[in-house]
Design a protein around this motif. Structure first.
Motif, short mmCIF file in Angstrom:
data_model
loop_
_atom_site.label_atom_id
_atom_site.label_comp_id
_atom_site.label_asym_id
_atom_site.label_seq_id
_atom_site.Cartn_x
_atom_site.Cartn_y
_atom_site.Cartn_z
N TYR A 17 35.09 25.62 38.86
CA TYR A 17 36.03 24.51 38.92
C TYR A 17 35.70 23.45 37.88
N ARG A 18 34.40 23.14 37.72
CA ARG A 18 33.97 22.17 36.70
C ARG A 18 34.32 22.64 35.29
N ARG A 19 34.19 23.94 35.05
CA ARG A 19 34.56 24.48 33.74
C ARG A 19 36.05 24.30 33.47
N ALA A 20 36.87 24.49 34.50
CA ALA A 20 38.32 24.37 34.34
C ALA A 20 38.75 22.91 34.24
N TYR A 21 38.10 22.04 34.99
CA TYR A 21 38.49 20.63 35.07
C TYR A 21 37.27 19.73 34.88
N VAL A 53 41.09 30.74 49.21
CA VAL A 53 41.18 32.04 48.55
C VAL A 53 40.30 32.05 47.31
N PHE A 54 40.39 31.01 46.50
CA PHE A 54 39.56 30.90 45.30
C PHE A 54 38.08 30.89 45.66
N ALA A 55 37.70 30.05 46.62
CA ALA A 55 36.28 29.93 47.00
C ALA A 55 35.75 31.25 47.54
N GLN A 56 36.53 31.93 48.38
CA GLN A 56 36.06 33.20 48.94
C GLN A 56 35.97 34.27 47.86
N TRP A 57 36.91 34.28 46.93
CA TRP A 57 36.84 35.23 45.82
C TRP A 57 35.55 35.03 45.05
N VAL A 67 38.86 31.93 35.76
CA VAL A 67 38.69 33.11 36.62
C VAL A 67 38.94 34.38 35.79
N PHE A 68 39.98 34.36 34.97
CA PHE A 68 40.27 35.51 34.11
C PHE A 68 39.10 35.82 33.19
N GLU A 69 38.47 34.79 32.63
CA GLU A 69 37.28 34.99 31.78
C GLU A 69 36.17 35.70 32.56
N GLU A 70 35.97 35.30 33.81
CA GLU A 70 34.95 35.94 34.64
C GLU A 70 35.30 37.40 34.93
N ILE A 71 36.56 37.66 35.17
CA ILE A 71 37.02 39.04 35.41
C ILE A 71 36.75 39.89 34.17
N GLN A 72 37.01 39.35 33.00
CA GLN A 72 36.74 40.06 31.75
C GLN A 72 35.25 40.37 31.63
N LEU A 121 44.35 35.35 40.92
CA LEU A 121 45.05 34.86 39.73
C LEU A 121 46.48 34.43 40.06
N ASN A 122 47.17 35.23 40.86
CA ASN A 122 48.54 34.89 41.25
C ASN A 122 48.60 33.62 42.09
N VAL A 123 47.68 33.48 43.02
CA VAL A 123 47.65 32.29 43.88
C VAL A 123 47.36 31.05 43.05
N LEU A 124 46.39 31.14 42.15
CA LEU A 124 46.08 29.98 41.31
C LEU A 124 47.28 29.60 40.44
N SER A 125 47.92 30.58 39.86
CA SER A 125 49.09 30.31 39.02
C SER A 125 50.24 29.74 39.84
N LEU A 126 50.47 30.29 41.01
CA LEU A 126 51.54 29.84 41.88
C LEU A 126 51.40 28.36 42.23
N PHE A 127 50.16 27.90 42.40
CA PHE A 127 49.91 26.51 42.77
C PHE A 127 49.64 25.62 41.56
N GLY A 128 49.94 26.12 40.36
CA GLY A 128 49.83 25.29 39.17
C GLY A 128 48.43 25.04 38.66
N ASN A 129 47.52 25.94 38.98
CA ASN A 129 46.13 25.81 38.53
C ASN A 129 45.85 26.77 37.38
#
Length: 82
Positions: free
Chosen positions: A20-24, A4-8, A70-75, A55-63
């Motif tokens: 992903y590198r920016r986050a981790y 889901v993340f990759a396709q988004w 992702v939120f920064e990119e949406i902004q 955003l919900n999927v990432l949060s649900l899985f603890g990411n």
């Protein structure tokens, strides 16, 4: 979740590995992410994935860190459209 993340990212012209590198930044290459990227469809062929969904999927899985990036990119999208 990873697909889901990759396709988004693909749907929005973003590089999933870069986000992903920016986050981790301390993690090595993520093989699961690489496999998910291989399974993504071109933007024109993929269904829409809403910002809220990713955003919900990432949060649900603890990411939370990745959800924040992702939120920064949406902004950025919203500030460009104004």
């Amino acid at each position: 979740m990873v697909l889901v993340f990759a396709q988004w990212c693909v749907n929005h012209g973003l590089d999933p590995e870069e986000l992903y590198r920016r986050a981790y930044p301390r993690q090595e290459k993520n093989l699961l992410l690489k496999k998910a990227i291989e399974r993504t469809l071109p933007k024109e062929e993929a269904g829409d994935i809403s910002n809220d969904t990713v955003l919900n999927v990432l949060s649900l899985f603890g990411n939370g860190d990745l959800a924040f990036v992702v939120f920064e990119e949406i902004q950025k999208f919203h500030s460009k459209s104004k």
